[in-house]
Design an enzyme around this catalytic site. Structure first.
Site, PDB file in Angstrom:
ATOM      1  N   GLY A   1      -0.060 -14.112  10.478  1.00  0.00           N
ATOM      2  CA  GLY A   1       0.380 -13.213  11.535  1.00  0.00           C
ATOM      3  C   GLY A   1       1.133 -12.051  10.920  1.00  0.00           C
ATOM      4  O   GLY A   1       1.226 -11.928   9.691  1.00  0.00           O
TER       5      GLY A   1
ATOM      6  N   ASN B   1       7.510 -22.431   4.234  1.00  0.00           N
ATOM      7  CA  ASN B   1       6.684 -23.554   4.698  1.00  0.00           C
ATOM      8  C   ASN B   1       6.261 -24.390   3.484  1.00  0.00           C
ATOM      9  O   ASN B   1       5.761 -23.852   2.500  1.00  0.00           O
ATOM     10  CB  ASN B   1       5.441 -22.966   5.410  1.00  0.00           C
ATOM     11  CG  ASN B   1       4.538 -24.047   5.972  1.00  0.00           C
ATOM     12  OD1 ASN B   1       4.821 -25.249   5.836  1.00  0.00           O
ATOM     13  ND2 ASN B   1       3.451 -23.625   6.592  1.00  0.00           N
TER      14      ASN B   1
ATOM     15  N   THR C   1      -1.831 -23.700  11.037  1.00  0.00           N
ATOM     16  CA  THR C   1      -2.755 -24.661  10.440  1.00  0.00           C
ATOM     17  C   THR C   1      -2.738 -25.966  11.236  1.00  0.00           C
ATOM     18  O   THR C   1      -3.789 -26.562  11.483  1.00  0.00           O
ATOM     19  CB  THR C   1      -2.362 -24.900   8.965  1.00  0.00           C
ATOM     20  OG1 THR C   1      -2.320 -23.624   8.340  1.00  0.00           O
ATOM     21  CG2 THR C   1      -3.353 -25.783   8.274  1.00  0.00           C
TER      22      THR C   1
ATOM     23  N   GLU D   1       3.698  -9.898   9.274  1.00  0.00           N
ATOM     24  CA  GLU D   1       4.769 -10.295   8.355  1.00  0.00           C
ATOM     25  C   GLU D   1       5.726  -9.143   8.160  1.00  0.00           C
ATOM     26  O   GLU D   1       5.301  -8.021   7.886  1.00  0.00           O
ATOM     27  CB  GLU D   1       4.182 -10.719   7.004  1.00  0.00           C
ATOM     28  CG  GLU D   1       3.755 -12.170   6.999  1.00  0.00           C
ATOM     29  CD  GLU D   1       3.346 -12.669   5.622  1.00  0.00           C
ATOM     30  OE1 GLU D   1       3.481 -11.920   4.647  1.00  0.00           O
ATOM     31  OE2 GLU D   1       2.879 -13.815   5.552  1.00  0.00           O
TER      32      GLU D   1
ATOM     33  N   SER E   1       2.262 -24.039   3.053  1.00  0.00           N
ATOM     34  CA  SER E   1       1.862 -22.713   3.513  1.00  0.00           C
ATOM     35  C   SER E   1       0.440 -22.387   3.060  1.00  0.00           C
ATOM     36  O   SER E   1       0.080 -22.560   1.902  1.00  0.00           O
ATOM     37  CB  SER E   1       2.840 -21.688   2.964  1.00  0.00           C
ATOM     38  OG  SER E   1       2.513 -20.433   3.464  1.00  0.00           O
ATOM     39  N   SER E   2      -0.376 -21.939   4.026  1.00  0.00           N
ATOM     40  CA  SER E   2      -1.748 -21.545   3.654  1.00  0.00           C
ATOM     41  C   SER E   2      -1.646 -20.193   2.962  1.00  0.00           C
ATOM     42  O   SER E   2      -1.112 -19.242   3.531  1.00  0.00           O
ATOM     43  CB  SER E   2      -2.616 -21.407   4.901  1.00  0.00           C
ATOM     44  OG  SER E   2      -2.320 -22.422   5.823  1.00  0.00           O
TER      45      SER E   2
ATOM     46  N   SER F   1       4.421 -17.318   8.891  1.00  0.00           N
ATOM     47  CA  SER F   1       4.299 -18.489   8.024  1.00  0.00           C
ATOM     48  C   SER F   1       5.214 -19.618   8.528  1.00  0.00           C
ATOM     49  O   SER F   1       6.394 -19.396   8.801  1.00  0.00           O
ATOM     50  CB  SER F   1       4.682 -18.098   6.608  1.00  0.00           C
ATOM     51  OG  SER F   1       4.596 -19.230   5.795  1.00  0.00           O
ATOM     52  N   GLY F   2       4.634 -20.792   8.667  1.00  0.00           N
ATOM     53  CA  GLY F   2       5.422 -21.948   9.101  1.00  0.00           C
ATOM     54  C   GLY F   2       5.507 -22.083  10.606  1.00  0.00           C
ATOM     55  O   GLY F   2       6.202 -22.953  11.123  1.00  0.00           O
TER      56      GLY F   2
HETATM   57  N1  LIG Z   1       2.592 -28.940  16.772  1.00  0.00           N
HETATM   58  C1  LIG Z   1       3.391 -29.359  15.808  1.00  0.00           C
HETATM   59  N2  LIG Z   1       4.043 -30.505  15.949  1.00  0.00           N
HETATM   60  C2  LIG Z   1       4.877 -30.952  14.988  1.00  0.00           C
HETATM   61  N3  LIG Z   1       5.118 -30.299  13.839  1.00  0.00           N
HETATM   62  C3  LIG Z   1       4.493 -29.118  13.626  1.00  0.00           C
HETATM   63  C4  LIG Z   1       3.595 -28.602  14.599  1.00  0.00           C
HETATM   64  N4  LIG Z   1       3.123 -27.453  14.137  1.00  0.00           N
HETATM   65  C5  LIG Z   1       3.697 -27.274  12.914  1.00  0.00           C
HETATM   66  N5  LIG Z   1       4.501 -28.271  12.604  1.00  0.00           N
HETATM   67  C6  LIG Z   1       5.323 -28.425  11.381  1.00  0.00           C
HETATM   68  O1  LIG Z   1       5.474 -27.169  10.802  1.00  0.00           O
HETATM   69  C7  LIG Z   1       4.945 -27.155   9.504  1.00  0.00           C
HETATM   70  C8  LIG Z   1       4.273 -25.828   9.233  1.00  0.00           C
HETATM   71  O2  LIG Z   1       3.141 -25.697  10.009  1.00  0.00           O
HETATM   72  P1  LIG Z   1       1.824 -24.977   9.492  1.00  0.00           P
HETATM   73  O3  LIG Z   1       1.516 -25.356   8.085  1.00  0.00           O
HETATM   74  O4  LIG Z   1       0.777 -25.194  10.476  1.00  0.00           O
HETATM   75  O5  LIG Z   1       2.295 -23.496   9.533  1.00  0.00           O
HETATM   76  P2  LIG Z   1       1.403 -22.213   9.306  1.00  0.00           P
HETATM   77  O6  LIG Z   1       1.597 -21.352  10.489  1.00  0.00           O
HETATM   78  O7  LIG Z   1       0.020 -22.609   8.994  1.00  0.00           O
HETATM   79  O8  LIG Z   1       2.103 -21.563   8.109  1.00  0.00           O
HETATM   80  P3  LIG Z   1       1.445 -20.689   6.943  1.00  0.00           P
HETATM   81  O9  LIG Z   1       1.159 -19.372   7.503  1.00  0.00           O
HETATM   82  O10 LIG Z   1       2.499 -20.679   5.932  1.00  0.00           O
HETATM   83  O11 LIG Z   1       0.226 -21.429   6.527  1.00  0.00           O
HETATM   84  C9  LIG Z   1       3.975 -28.307   9.449  1.00  0.00           C
HETATM   85  O12 LIG Z   1       3.849 -28.811   8.144  1.00  0.00           O
HETATM   86  C10 LIG Z   1       4.633 -29.305  10.378  1.00  0.00           C
HETATM   87  O13 LIG Z   1       5.623 -29.997   9.662  1.00  0.00           O
HETATM   88 MG   LIG Z   2      -1.141 -22.496   7.439  1.00  0.00          MG
END
Ligand SMILES: Nc1ncnc2c1ncn2[C@@H]1O[C@H](COP(=O)(O)OP(=O)(O)OP(=O)(O)O)[C@@H](O)[C@H]1O
Ligand SMILES: [Mg+2]
Length: 1061
Positions: free
Chosen positions: A419, A192, A147, A421, A195-196, A142-143
């Site tokens: 992924g 996050n 996404t 956890e 977070s999705s 997460s984070g």
């Molecule tokens: N390539 C990137 N460039 C800049 N910032 C990023 C990038 N990827 C992620 N972030 C930052 O990290 C934060 C978390 O990313 P994201 O929501 O994609 O995580 P996630 O893997 O989908 O988490 P979750 O599993 O909780 O959904 C985003 O809101 C953004 O602020």
């Molecule tokens: Mg996500």
């Protein structure tokens, strides 16, 4: 978090960018070349771009070092073959611009530095060329940026795909489905802010030309429990806060809501309704807009938010115990709002919330809830309503994304799924998630090994089995029928009697206790036991060990929604609720599928679907827990590297050969290293590569030659080649540079030369034209001149006017330059052309007059007197005496004999008289004509002929009758005197060299101008009175004086004409 304005904005920017992607092939090639060059900068070669090339590929530390090195250089992407490892930078890197997209579009995957766009482009082009289906699995904790990665990929397709009006419509919906799904499915968690809370699989469907024509979304395991409960520091799903914060006044009034999150118990459990990184108000607007783009009608939206509001009201329903301890509603108002918003009769709802239906054999009974039960049932209902509404939302979006064209499509799937956890306490959710990851790893192994094997087969290379860990054994442990953990859990949930989490644990110990990947407190050795609680079980996942706490497993798996809860919902007038709780749903007589079984079958569906597609992977890593940029937490990353199975993945990838490339590409890059292949190899690529590696000295065990590719076993072999190339490149660059410079300078030179020739030509042309004009003019002038010349004597006309003018001018100029210097030169006056005769004469006259005047003005009195004498001489002799002209130039003197040369006696004799002039003469005797030298002296009144001291003869001027001279060139003069007196001597025959001077003086002194006579032939003279003599003058060959036979004095004089001859 970024579901909001910024997300929508970037999505719509992408839409615009997509429209602009129409460049010519040439521009594109140039751009790619430019970028390829740019890609070779040192910065981009920090660390190793592809882990497959890591020599110590089994070392986690080496892996981590490389990742860290690149992360600190802001190089967040690194490959493991075609897998992209992405480290969340937590800052904007400006690597997702249109320019970057252009850079990666259509470029070979390995040509440019690693990027998510390279992967997206590679997938897209493979799909188009092979016309098959693909999916990109994005996983990570997460984070970690899953996404975001999936959004970047979607945006890349939105920009790079073919665009038409229809396609743009689909593209917009695909892009805008994101903010809607994120509003309903994402929430702020401790890890996050966005977070999705569900797994998402999205298919993008492409037509055969690469246009995005449709899409489909599948959602997995929404975390419904969040609706009713949030941990401290976490929030409920975004949509609740967006509605309360951003909803219009009228809407809130209609929904019975207040603009204050603190009012709703479902929103305040995490104590952080407000988050600085989230702007609920603007996100609300974004969602509204997105809903309208994906064709949600006004009615749909109203009903949807009616449900969301009803969940909030439901959370506020409180129960009190009546006297019997049964639950009753303490406040009817909230229940009333739920009833109104969902269109369920209030009593039915109230009854449903406080009673449970019990089925006896034949009859149905209602048993009242205790307060706890009522709250449990309320929450269960709220979760069910939200969960099912979310599914409805996904379906609705799918309707809008559906492709109506039945022709065959290819798809690219984007799987944004949780992924591995591992928390300090792991529960049912982690179990499901990690099981999902085991399945996906299994899928990866099968697909990778399959594709490796297929590639080897295709390339004609023998397959060598390689050691790697196959996690099938763990998948079986979890999902095997009857014996797997899922079966055991379901069994416990469904069996009658007192089943608890602990009985479930015991069952597992009994049935799978000996499994090598399963451990519990009871089963393990002393040492491990210390790390396990009694209620824990541990699974040795492929990615590492995870300890699960059994508490809550049964309950969560049952996800019990009391049957009459469903029945109450079925009475709803809200069309969405009606769809979510269909009357056709299996009745409670048949137990509904447990959560884990549903999940298992949805995963089975997913894996089956994915198996038929080509896999691509993005593994996201979170660099630190603090969401901070520039901070790389080694422990955290090492943990993720492990749990994401990256080392395992690398091992499988390195199973055979570390590096493989198509012959053409390999040859193209390294051909400078061999003189035979540089600069151009004429034969086939494979022969070229063979020649090249022979030259490089590859050992047979280091490589294999496939049908289309070269396979290199160890990275060091490639690195040595690459190093050699880097060294060689500089030399080549210098050579190319010098060649290029030469070429450019030559080009410049040729250009300059061409320019010079052109200028020269122009100049020459100009000069020639001028020359021609000159000649034309000259011809005309000459013609005119000739004509003028020919007609010069005619009266002035057109033909001769210029000529005459010229002649005039020419003559005048000539005249000006040749004017006589003195009056004497007046005969040197330039001859005038006929036309100027008159003028010339006039001018001559004028000029001479001018000269004369000038001369006269300048002349001295002496000279004047002298000239006057000359004039007199002229009047006397000019034209009369032959030798006169020759005398003109000799000036007259005052005297020819100085006083000193006159005898003193003579002077004494004539002292009373002033001597006016004296000249030596020769006197010819009257008798015999003998010549005697004498001096002739003129005084005022008398002329004396003197011999030394004697005055031989004295002639008064009054007695001077005349003077005769011949007309010839002799210098004789005869003075005729009056001879009254016999004694007096007769006429004098004299010869004087200064004849003209003497005679002029005489004529002036004696005033005897008229008595001087110029005679011809003979002159008679008186020798004595009465005795005459003659002097004969004749011209002869030479001058001679003699006495002729006739007694005459013969004077022969040489003619001046003869002389001149
Ligand atoms: N390539 C990137 N460039 C800049 N910032 C990023 C990038 N990827 C992620 N972030 C930052 O990290 C934060 C978390 O990313 P994201 O929501 O994609 O995580 P996630 O893997 O989908 O988490 P979750 O599993 O909780 O959904 C985003 O809101 C953004 O602020
Ligand atoms: Mg996500």
């Amino acid at each position: 978090m970024d579901i909001s304005g910024s997300s929508l904005q970037s999505d719509s920017t992408m839409m615009h960018m997509a429209l602009e992607v129409q460049e010519s092939l040439e521009e594109r090639c140039n751009r790619i070349l430019r970028n390829m060059e740019a890609s070779l900068t040192t910065r981009d070669r920090v660390g190793i771009q592809d882990f497959v090339l890591l020599d110590a590929y089994t070392s986690e530390s080496a892996f981590l070092d490389n990742l860290r090195k690149r992360f600190y250089e802001n190089l967040i992407y690194t490959y493991i073959g075609t897998l992209v490892v992405s480290v969340n930078p937590y800052k904007d890197l400006n690597i997702y611009s249109q320019e970057q997209m252009d850079t990666y579009m259509g470029v070979n995957f390995f040509e440019l530095p690693p990027h998510i766009y390279a992967l997206a482009d590679n997938v897209f082009r493979t799909m188009l060329s092979e016309f098959n289906n693909h999916f990109i699995l994005i996983s990570g904790e997460s984070g970690s940026g899953k996404t975001e990665a999936s959004k970047k990929i979607l945006q890349f397709y939105a920009v790079s795909c073919r665009s038409t009006r229809l396609l743009n419509n689909v593209r917009d919906r695909l892009l805008l489905s994101n903010p809607v799904l994120e509003a309903f499915g994402n929430a702020k968690t401790l890890k996050n802010d966005n977070s999705s809370r569900f797994g998402k699989y999205m298919d993008i469907q492409f037509d055969h030309q690469g246009g995005a024509v449709g899409g489909h979304i599948l959602s997995y395991l929404l975390e419904k429990s969040r609706v009713v409960h949030q941990n401290r520091g976490e929030r409920n799903f975004h949509i609740f806060y967006q509605l309360v914060e951003g909803g219009e006044e009228e809407l809130l009034r209609w929904l019975g809501l207040e603009r204050n999150c603190q009012h709703y118990s479902y929103l305040v459990q995490g104590c952080c309704a407000k988050v600085s990184s989230i702007n609920d108000k603007s996100d609300w607007k974004t969602v509204q807009k997105a809903l309208s783009v994906i064709e949600f009608s006004q009615c749909d939206t109203e009903h949807l938010f009616g449900i969301i509001a009803s969940v909030l009201h439901m959370g506020n329903i409180k129960f009190e115990a009546d006297v019997q301890g049964y639950a009753t509603l303490s406040n009817n108002q909230e229940m009333q709002w739920v009833s109104t918003l969902l269109g369920i009769p209030a009593q039915v709802l109230q009854h449903g919330l406080t009673h449970r239906k019990i089925e006896a054999k034949t009859e149905e009974l209602f048993s009242p809830f205790s307060v706890d039960h009522a709250m449990y049932a309320r929450d269960a209902l709220a979760k069910a309503i939200y969960g099912r509404t979310f599914n409805w939302l996904v379906n609705k979006i799918n309707e809008s994304l559906a492709n109506k064209d039945p022709s065959r499509k290819t798809v690219i799937g984007l799987l944004d799924i949780y992924g591995f956890e591992v928390f300090s306490v792991n529960s049912f959710e982690q179990f499901c998630i990690n099981y999902c990851n085991e399945k996906l790893q299994q899928l990866f192994i099968e697909l990778t090994l399959k594709s490796e094997q297929e590639e080897y087969k295709m390339e004609g290379i023998e397959w060598e089995p390689v050691p790697y860990f196959n996690n099938k054994i763990i998948c079986n442990l979890v999902e095997e029928k009857y014996r797997g953990i899922i079966s055991l859990l379901d069994e416990e949930c469904l069996r009658p009697g007192e089943a608890t989490d602990l009985t479930f644990l015991e069952k597992m110990e009994e049935k799978i206790g000996r499994h090598p990947h399963f451990v519990t407190h009871k089963l393990t050795d002393q040492k491990t036991r210390k790390t396990l609680e009694r209620g824990d079980f541990r699974l040795l996942h492929y990615a590492g060990e995870v300890t699960y706490c059994v508490v809550g497993f049964l309950d969560k798996n049952n996800d019990l929604l009391y049957r009459n809860g469903k029945e109450v919902m079925r009475q709803s007038k809200n069309p969405i609720i009606q769809l979510c709780f269909p009357a056709t749903e299996p009745d409670s007589k048949k137990r509904p599928e447990t959560v884990v079984t549903q999940f298992k079958s949805s995963l089975a569906g997913l894996t089956e679907m994915l198996m038929s597609k080509e896999p691509w992977y993005v593994r996201c890593i979170k660099p630190n827990e603090a969401k901070q940029p520039g901070h790389f937490d080694d422990v955290l990353v090492r943990h993720q590297v492990k749990y994401l199975g990256l080392m395992e993945h690398l091992r499988v990838r390195r199973a055979g050969f570390a590096y493989r490339r198509k012959y053409e590409i390999f040859l193209q890059r390294y051909k400078p290293l061999c003189p035979d292949t540089w600069p151009n190899w004429k034969g086939t690529a494979v022969e070229g590569v063979r020649c090249l590696i022979k030259h490089l000295g590859y050992k047979p065990e280091e490589y294999k030659m496939g049908r289309t590719k070269i396979f290199i076993r160890h990275p060091r072999t490639l690195f040595a080649t690459e190093d050699a190339f880097q060294v060689c490149k500089h030399k080549l660059a210098t050579r190319i540079q010098s060649k290029y410079k030469g070429y450019r300078v030559k080009g410049d030179f040729l250009k300059q030369k061409q320019a010079a020739t052109m200028i020269e030509n122009c100049w020459r042309g100009l000069m020639a034209r001028k020359e021609r004009e000159k000649r034309e003019w000259a011809v005309k002038a000459i013609k005119k001149f000739i004509k003028g010349f020919m007609t010069r004597n005619q009266p002035t006309c057109v033909d001769n006017s210029e000529y005459l003018a010229y002649v005039r001018q020419n003559y005048l100029t000539r005249l000006k330059e040749n004017l006589p210097k003195t009056v004497l030169e007046k005969d040197l006056w330039p001859t005038a052309p006929p036309v100027l005769q008159e003028t010339s004469q006039l001018l001559k006259k004028l000029y001479i007059r001018h000269m004369v005047r000038k001369y006269v003005r300048e002349i001295s009195p002496q000279r004047k007197a002298q000239l006057q004498l000359k004039v007199q001489t002229s009047s006397m002799f000019k034209g009369k005496k032959e030798n006169y002209p020759s005398s003109v130039c000799s000036p007259f003197l005052d005297t020819r004999i100085d006083v000193e040369d006159i005898n003193i006696k003579v002077l004494q004799l004539i002292q009373h008289e002033l001597i006016k002039y004296s000249v030596p003469v020769v006197k010819y005797d009257r008798n015999g004509f003998r010549p005697r030298l004498r001096q002739l002296i003129f005084t005022q009144k008398t002329a004396y002929l003197v011999q030394e001291a004697k005055i031989k003869q004295q002639i008064n001027y009054s007695s001077l009758k005349g003077v005769s001279v011949s007309n010839l060139s002799d210098s004789f003069l005869i003075l005729h005197v009056t001879c009254d007196d016999i004694k007096r001597k007769g006429d004098l025959v004299l010869q004087c060299d200064y004849l003209f001077e003497a005679l002029t003086k005489l004529s002036v002194i004696a005033n005897k101008q008229n008595c001087i006579k110029v005679v011809q032939g003979s002159v008679r003279f008186d020798i004595q009175p009465g005795r005459e003599g003659f002097v004969d003058f004749k011209s002869g060959q030479e001058s001679m004086v003699y006495r002729a036979k006739n007694g005459h004095l013969m004077v022969l004089s040489e003619s001046t004409r003869t002389k001149s001859r």
